[in-house]
Motif scaffolding. Structure first.
Motif, PDB file in Angstrom:
ATOM      1  N   ALA A 148       2.303   8.243 -16.177  1.00 52.18           N
ATOM      2  CA  ALA A 148       1.239   8.280 -17.169  1.00 52.18           C
ATOM      3  C   ALA A 148       0.877   6.847 -17.570  1.00 52.18           C
ATOM      4  O   ALA A 148       1.746   5.975 -17.583  1.00 52.18           O
ATOM      5  CB  ALA A 148       1.694   9.073 -18.387  1.00 52.18           C
ATOM      6  N   GLU A 150       0.542   5.509 -20.226  1.00 50.43           N
ATOM      7  CA  GLU A 150       1.267   5.037 -21.405  1.00 50.43           C
ATOM      8  C   GLU A 150       2.549   4.295 -21.047  1.00 50.43           C
ATOM      9  O   GLU A 150       3.089   3.559 -21.866  1.00 50.43           O
ATOM     10  CB  GLU A 150       1.612   6.211 -22.325  1.00 50.43           C
ATOM     11  CG  GLU A 150       0.431   6.753 -23.113  1.00 50.43           C
ATOM     12  CD  GLU A 150      -0.361   7.804 -22.346  1.00 50.43           C
ATOM     13  OE1 GLU A 150      -0.174   7.920 -21.116  1.00 50.43           O
ATOM     14  OE2 GLU A 150      -1.174   8.503 -22.978  1.00 50.43           O
ATOM     15  N   VAL A 151       3.102   4.553 -19.861  1.00 56.22           N
ATOM     16  CA  VAL A 151       4.348   3.885 -19.478  1.00 56.22           C
ATOM     17  C   VAL A 151       4.043   2.792 -18.456  1.00 56.22           C
ATOM     18  O   VAL A 151       3.026   2.847 -17.763  1.00 56.22           O
ATOM     19  CB  VAL A 151       5.398   4.894 -18.937  1.00 56.22           C
ATOM     20  CG1 VAL A 151       5.865   5.798 -20.055  1.00 56.22           C
ATOM     21  CG2 VAL A 151       4.859   5.712 -17.801  1.00 56.22           C
ATOM     22  N   GLU A 173       0.940  13.335 -14.223  1.00 56.93           N
ATOM     23  CA  GLU A 173       1.214  11.982 -14.703  1.00 56.93           C
ATOM     24  C   GLU A 173       2.564  12.006 -15.407  1.00 56.93           C
ATOM     25  O   GLU A 173       2.691  12.493 -16.516  1.00 56.93           O
ATOM     26  CB  GLU A 173       0.126  11.523 -15.665  1.00 56.93           C
ATOM     27  CG  GLU A 173      -1.219  11.343 -15.002  1.00 56.93           C
ATOM     28  CD  GLU A 173      -2.309  10.953 -15.999  1.00 56.93           C
ATOM     29  OE1 GLU A 173      -3.293  10.329 -15.580  1.00 56.93           O
ATOM     30  OE2 GLU A 173      -2.168  11.281 -17.187  1.00 56.93           O
ATOM     31  N   GLN A 175       6.454  10.959 -16.868  1.00 58.70           N
ATOM     32  CA  GLN A 175       6.995  10.148 -17.943  1.00 58.70           C
ATOM     33  C   GLN A 175       7.656   8.867 -17.424  1.00 58.70           C
ATOM     34  O   GLN A 175       7.621   7.834 -18.069  1.00 58.70           O
ATOM     35  CB  GLN A 175       8.037  10.983 -18.681  1.00 58.70           C
ATOM     36  CG  GLN A 175       8.577  10.373 -19.930  1.00 58.70           C
ATOM     37  CD  GLN A 175       7.545  10.411 -21.029  1.00 58.70           C
ATOM     38  OE1 GLN A 175       6.772  11.351 -21.142  1.00 58.70           O
ATOM     39  NE2 GLN A 175       7.517   9.380 -21.836  1.00 58.70           N
TER      40      GLN A 175
ATOM     41  N   SER B 213       3.370  16.892 -15.608  1.00 58.31           N
ATOM     42  CA  SER B 213       2.742  16.571 -16.884  1.00 58.31           C
ATOM     43  C   SER B 213       1.303  16.140 -16.660  1.00 58.31           C
ATOM     44  O   SER B 213       1.032  15.053 -16.169  1.00 58.31           O
ATOM     45  CB  SER B 213       3.541  15.427 -17.543  1.00 58.31           C
ATOM     46  OG  SER B 213       2.883  14.937 -18.669  1.00 58.31           O
ATOM     47  N   ARG B 219       0.778  19.551 -19.615  1.00 57.60           N
ATOM     48  CA  ARG B 219       1.345  18.700 -20.663  1.00 57.60           C
ATOM     49  C   ARG B 219       1.345  19.423 -22.011  1.00 57.60           C
ATOM     50  O   ARG B 219       0.376  19.363 -22.758  1.00 57.60           O
ATOM     51  CB  ARG B 219       0.595  17.375 -20.757  1.00 57.60           C
ATOM     52  CG  ARG B 219       1.297  16.380 -21.709  1.00 57.60           C
ATOM     53  CD  ARG B 219       0.618  15.035 -21.699  1.00 57.60           C
ATOM     54  NE  ARG B 219       0.771  14.387 -20.399  1.00 57.60           N
ATOM     55  CZ  ARG B 219      -0.063  13.465 -19.933  1.00 57.60           C
ATOM     56  NH1 ARG B 219      -1.104  13.093 -20.643  1.00 57.60           N
ATOM     57  NH2 ARG B 219       0.145  12.919 -18.752  1.00 57.60           N
ATOM     58  N   GLU B 230       6.001   6.479 -26.332  1.00 50.68           N
ATOM     59  CA  GLU B 230       6.040   5.241 -25.550  1.00 50.68           C
ATOM     60  C   GLU B 230       5.167   4.157 -26.173  1.00 50.68           C
ATOM     61  O   GLU B 230       5.525   2.989 -26.180  1.00 50.68           O
ATOM     62  CB  GLU B 230       5.553   5.494 -24.120  1.00 50.68           C
ATOM     63  CG  GLU B 230       6.460   6.362 -23.298  1.00 50.68           C
ATOM     64  CD  GLU B 230       7.694   5.617 -22.823  1.00 50.68           C
ATOM     65  OE1 GLU B 230       7.663   4.385 -22.745  1.00 50.68           O
ATOM     66  OE2 GLU B 230       8.697   6.294 -22.537  1.00 50.68           O
ATOM     67  N   THR B 231       3.968   4.576 -26.630  1.00 55.80           N
ATOM     68  CA  THR B 231       3.013   3.575 -27.086  1.00 55.80           C
ATOM     69  C   THR B 231       2.694   3.691 -28.564  1.00 55.80           C
ATOM     70  O   THR B 231       2.340   2.715 -29.203  1.00 55.80           O
ATOM     71  CB  THR B 231       1.684   3.716 -26.311  1.00 55.80           C
ATOM     72  OG1 THR B 231       1.309   5.080 -26.335  1.00 55.80           O
ATOM     73  CG2 THR B 231       1.831   3.242 -24.885  1.00 55.80           C
TER      74      THR B 231
END
Lengths: 259, 260
Positions: A148, A150-151, A173, A175, B213, B219, B230-231
């Protein structure tokens, strides 16, 4: 009264989520119990093999010192450090996560000790004949899995796609890069965007396809001793080992690029 | 006829209160962490709404699946005797102790494209891979034991007296089941279904391992929370609170209906 038997359900809904992170919680900071010294090193999961090797080298040259590796996602590790985890050294898989720590949480300026680039991991022998990003991009028959955005590995995947001028349409996507690799080695997905080091670590289970555009999006791994460490000298020595020729060779063998 | 209720020894209250604090304090801590000024924006973002809608849909579907297969399972376990029943019961309850990630791997080895069933029927394997169906399967796998245990206990407590009477009056087995057995065990069935729904709602490990996901497809809310962390930890906390509130609402509604 009647609601009482239902109470566990509330907790369950909340606990199912907590249980998932159970195997990487920060409990590695306990003392060794051998009477010797314990050096706790927090390292990104992608460093598992190479830091495992360096742990042995360090223990061999420092009698009575027990290095405890705490491996996990970089953002998890940083969160744990920010919440007071008893760590001496921190090595993350990207600079963004290291930058979350303030100067007074760090024992010294972080130093980049390795780099990593993305590759396409395909099924063994590359049965779909994947030659580059265009073959896994939007519109292809290939079931592609990435991280994803975000990572870090997902941000890198986006960067590489942009550099190549293609749009990706992954079926999932994930983790972490481990999850991406898992989907490829299990055969669920045809291909995944993972780091070069993951392709090497997976051995025969996947075939790696190099992506020229990946050279534009290099992941840099920083390492730093932590201010909270009460063994600043040992921590500095471990960082020195990672940056030494010996340490760099171990990392190169695992597929990491030079800093 | 009126009897004085047997009071609890007072000391019981102390560990009970400690237990309650142990469970409730983390919830209080979550609420205290919420950044209320941005709460609305965080939980109404497109990805949050997609995750919540997906979670509610899949949890409802998996609860329905649990009822359809779990009720017969509980009936067989509670009302019949056959060799190996004890072993079978233990095996059925296995997902309770199995780490969810292992449950996801087990599903992958069974229904994955290269799994036991998925390889034999490639069309099925292709269909399930990275689909919402895979999410429902993962949730059903982990939630089913909750319904079975809950209902089996209720069936055993209810006993067979009324069933024997109904049968002796000429009712057929199906009539006895639908008119006597299930109505008597309804509270157990309802709390079992609520437990299964709650477990499905919180499901994470098996889903991410087996289903993947992807926004709007696989998801679910727990996966979205883990990813947001994470963010944007604030968004993760806000969504976690939504998850807890939804669970409380569902359980509260089910409790009300049962009391009515």
């Amino acid at each position: 009264m009647r609601l009482l038997p239902l109470l566990p359900a509330v907790l369950l809904a909340a606990s199912g989520l907590a249980a998932c992170g159970g195997d990487d919680d920060g409990s590695g900071a306990g003392a060794g119990g051998t009477g010797g010294t314990t050096l706790v090193v927090f390292a990104a999961a992608s460093l598992t093999d190479s830091f495992g090797q360096l742990e042995q080298d360090f223990e061999a040259s420092h009698e009575g010192v027990d290095v405890q590796l705490q491996l996990g996602g970089s953002s998890d590790l940083v969160t744990q450090v920010q919440n007071g985890a008893d760590a001496d050294v921190l090595a993350t898989a990207d600079e963004a996560n290291m930058d979350k720590l303030s100067a007074d949480e760090l024992g010294a300026e972080p130093q980049v000790f390795a780099t990593n680039t993305l590759e396409i991991a395909t099924q063994p022998g590359n049965p779909d004949g994947i030659a580059g990003l265009a073959d896994v991009a939007e519109g292809s028959d290939v079931d592609l899995v990435t991280c994803a955005p975000e990572v870090p590995c997902g941000a890198a995947a986006q960067g590489v796609a942009e550099a190549a001028g293609v749009a990706l349409d992954p079926v999932s996507e994930e983790q972490s890069v481990t999850d991406v690799l898992g989907k490829v080695t299990s055969g669920q997905a045809d291909a995944g965007l993972v780091y070069r080091t993951d392709v090497i670590a997976a051995g025969d289970e996947v075939t790696g396809v190099e992506v020229p555009e990946a050279a534009d999006v290099v992941n840099r791994y920083p390492i730093a001793p932590l201010a909270s460490s009460d063994q600043a000298e040992l921590a500095a020595e471990f960082v020195a080992l990672v940056l030494s020729d010996e340490g760099q060779q171990v990392l190169a063998d695992a597929g990491f690029g030079a800093p | 006829m009126s009897t004085r209720p047997v009071g609890l020894p007072r000391w019981v209250v102390v560990p009970a209160a400690l237990g309650a604090v142990f469970v409730l304090l983390p919830l209080v801590a979550v609420v205290a962490q919420v950044d209320w000024s941005s709460f609305g924006a965080l939980i109404t973002s497109e990805s949050s709404r997609a995750a919540l809608a997906l979670s509610l849909r899949t949890s409802a579907a998996s609860t329905a699946a649990c009822v359809v297969v779990g009720v017969p399972m509980a009936l067989v376990l509670a009302r019949t005797r056959f060799p190996g029943q004890g072993v079978l019961r233990s095996l059925v309850l296995l997902p309770l102790v199995l780490p969810p990630v292992v449950g996801g791997l087990a599903l992958l080895y069974t229904f994955g494209r290269r799994g036991l069933v998925g390889e034999t029927f490639p069309v099925l394997g292709e269909e399930i891979a990275f689909s919402t169906l895979a999410v429902v399967m993962a949730q059903t796998f982990v939630a089913l034991p909750f319904l079975v245990v809950s209902l089996e206990g209720a069936l055993r407590t209810a006993g067979e007296r009324y069933e024997v009477v109904a049968a002796s009056l000429g009712a057929r087995p199906t009539t006895v089941l639908l008119r006597v057995t299930l109505p008597l065990a309804l509270p157990g069935l309802l709390s079992g279904a609520v437990l299964a729904f709650a477990r499905s709602l919180g499901e994470f490990g098996a889903t991410i391992t087996f289903a993947g996901s992807r926004e709007g497809v696989t998801r679910t809310l727990p996966l979205e929370i883990y990813l947001q962390r994470e963010t944007d930890p604030d968004a993760a906390i806000a969504l976690a609170l939504v998850l807890v509130v939804v669970a409380v609402l569902v359980i509260g509604l089910a409790g009300q209906r049962r009391a009515a």
